[in-house]
Design a protein around this motif. Sequence first.
Motif, short mmCIF file in Angstrom:
data_model
loop_
_atom_site.label_atom_id
_atom_site.label_comp_id
_atom_site.label_asym_id
_atom_site.label_seq_id
_atom_site.Cartn_x
_atom_site.Cartn_y
_atom_site.Cartn_z
N VAL A 169 0.61 -1.32 -0.05
CA VAL A 169 -0.14 0.31 0.07
C VAL A 169 0.85 1.25 0.09
N GLU A 170 1.96 1.10 0.54
CA GLU A 170 2.87 2.17 0.43
C GLU A 170 3.29 2.70 -0.95
N ALA A 171 3.78 1.64 -1.64
CA ALA A 171 4.00 2.01 -3.08
C ALA A 171 2.75 2.36 -3.73
N THR A 172 1.65 2.14 -3.75
CA THR A 172 0.15 2.46 -4.39
C THR A 172 0.24 3.90 -3.81
N MET A 173 0.44 4.22 -2.68
CA MET A 173 0.04 5.69 -2.02
C MET A 173 1.30 6.54 -2.66
N ALA A 174 2.38 6.06 -2.95
CA ALA A 174 3.39 6.92 -3.44
C ALA A 174 3.01 7.23 -4.63
N VAL A 175 2.28 6.73 -5.50
CA VAL A 175 1.90 7.07 -6.97
C VAL A 175 0.56 7.85 -6.88
N ILE A 176 -0.77 7.00 -6.33
CA ILE A 176 -1.60 7.75 -6.31
C ILE A 176 -2.30 8.59 -4.97
N GLY A 177 -1.66 8.71 -3.89
CA GLY A 177 -1.84 9.29 -2.91
C GLY A 177 -2.07 10.72 -2.98
N GLY A 178 -2.68 11.12 -1.78
CA GLY A 178 -2.91 12.63 -1.64
C GLY A 178 -4.61 12.83 -2.02
N LYS A 179 -4.62 14.36 -1.77
CA LYS A 179 -6.13 14.78 -1.88
C LYS A 179 -6.66 14.61 -3.32
N TRP A 180 -5.92 15.05 -4.24
CA TRP A 180 -6.71 14.99 -5.51
C TRP A 180 -6.38 13.91 -6.57
N LYS A 181 -5.25 13.11 -6.38
CA LYS A 181 -5.02 12.30 -7.37
C LYS A 181 -5.93 11.08 -7.66
N PRO A 182 -6.44 10.79 -6.41
CA PRO A 182 -7.65 9.76 -6.49
C PRO A 182 -9.01 10.25 -7.16
N ILE A 183 -9.30 11.67 -6.93
CA ILE A 183 -10.36 12.25 -7.72
C ILE A 183 -10.14 12.31 -9.00
N ILE A 184 -9.00 12.69 -9.44
CA ILE A 184 -8.88 12.93 -10.87
C ILE A 184 -8.66 11.61 -11.55
N LEU A 185 -8.24 10.53 -10.93
CA LEU A 185 -8.49 9.14 -11.62
C LEU A 185 -9.84 8.62 -11.57
N CYS A 186 -10.56 9.04 -10.40
CA CYS A 186 -12.07 8.40 -10.68
C CYS A 186 -12.66 8.99 -11.90
N ASN A 187 -12.57 10.48 -12.32
CA ASN A 187 -13.27 11.12 -13.04
C ASN A 187 -12.55 10.69 -14.22
N LEU A 188 -11.49 10.16 -14.56
CA LEU A 188 -10.89 9.64 -15.78
C LEU A 188 -11.43 8.11 -16.18
N ARG A 189 -11.92 7.61 -15.06
CA ARG A 189 -12.29 6.13 -15.11
C ARG A 189 -12.93 5.80 -16.30
N HIS A 190 -13.85 6.51 -16.80
CA HIS A 190 -14.92 6.04 -17.95
C HIS A 190 -14.52 6.84 -19.21
N SER A 191 -13.94 7.96 -19.29
CA SER A 191 -13.59 8.53 -20.59
C SER A 191 -12.43 9.66 -20.28
N ALA A 192 -11.75 9.95 -21.53
CA ALA A 192 -10.85 11.01 -21.74
C ALA A 192 -11.49 12.25 -21.41
N LEU A 193 -10.87 13.19 -20.59
CA LEU A 193 -11.09 14.40 -20.26
C LEU A 193 -10.16 15.71 -20.72
N ARG A 194 -10.71 16.64 -21.19
CA ARG A 194 -9.85 18.02 -21.33
C ARG A 194 -9.74 18.58 -19.69
N PRO A 195 -8.71 19.16 -19.66
CA PRO A 195 -8.34 19.94 -18.40
C PRO A 195 -9.33 20.61 -18.04
N SER A 196 -9.90 21.61 -18.72
CA SER A 196 -11.22 22.33 -18.27
C SER A 196 -12.41 21.68 -17.93
#
Length: 118
Positions: free
Chosen positions: A10-37
């Motif tokens: 889990v330490e290796a996982t959190m080193a890559v996707i940890g923090g406040k925003w990365k999981p939220i960004i990844l969840c939003n990209l789960r189903h389709s590509a998105l532009r930054p806006s």
Amino acid sequence: MADKIYNFGVEATMAVIGGKWKPIILCNLRHSALRPSELRRKIPRISQKMLTQQLRELEEADIVDRKSYNQVPPKVEYALSEYGETLGELLDGLCAWGEMHVNTLKVKGEHVVLLNEA
């Protein structure tokens, strides 16, 4: 270069996707590509600077792919890479647990709002 040492996976996982925003960004990209806006609209509390920084870090870790279109005005999209898609089950689990947690808090009488509730 020093070895990266982790006590648990889990330490290796959190080193890559940890923090406040990365999981939220990844969840939003789960189903389709998105532009930054589009990501900014879906994550209104993130600053443009933080979004850019987090996307760059995820790109460096090969979790997201950045696709630039040669057009005017410039167009950029982010999507989960093939490697990033291996996080799908984990992301689904995090989302499901969060929904269960919100319901638990509601049962306890706390005022909690989950905006994407169906």
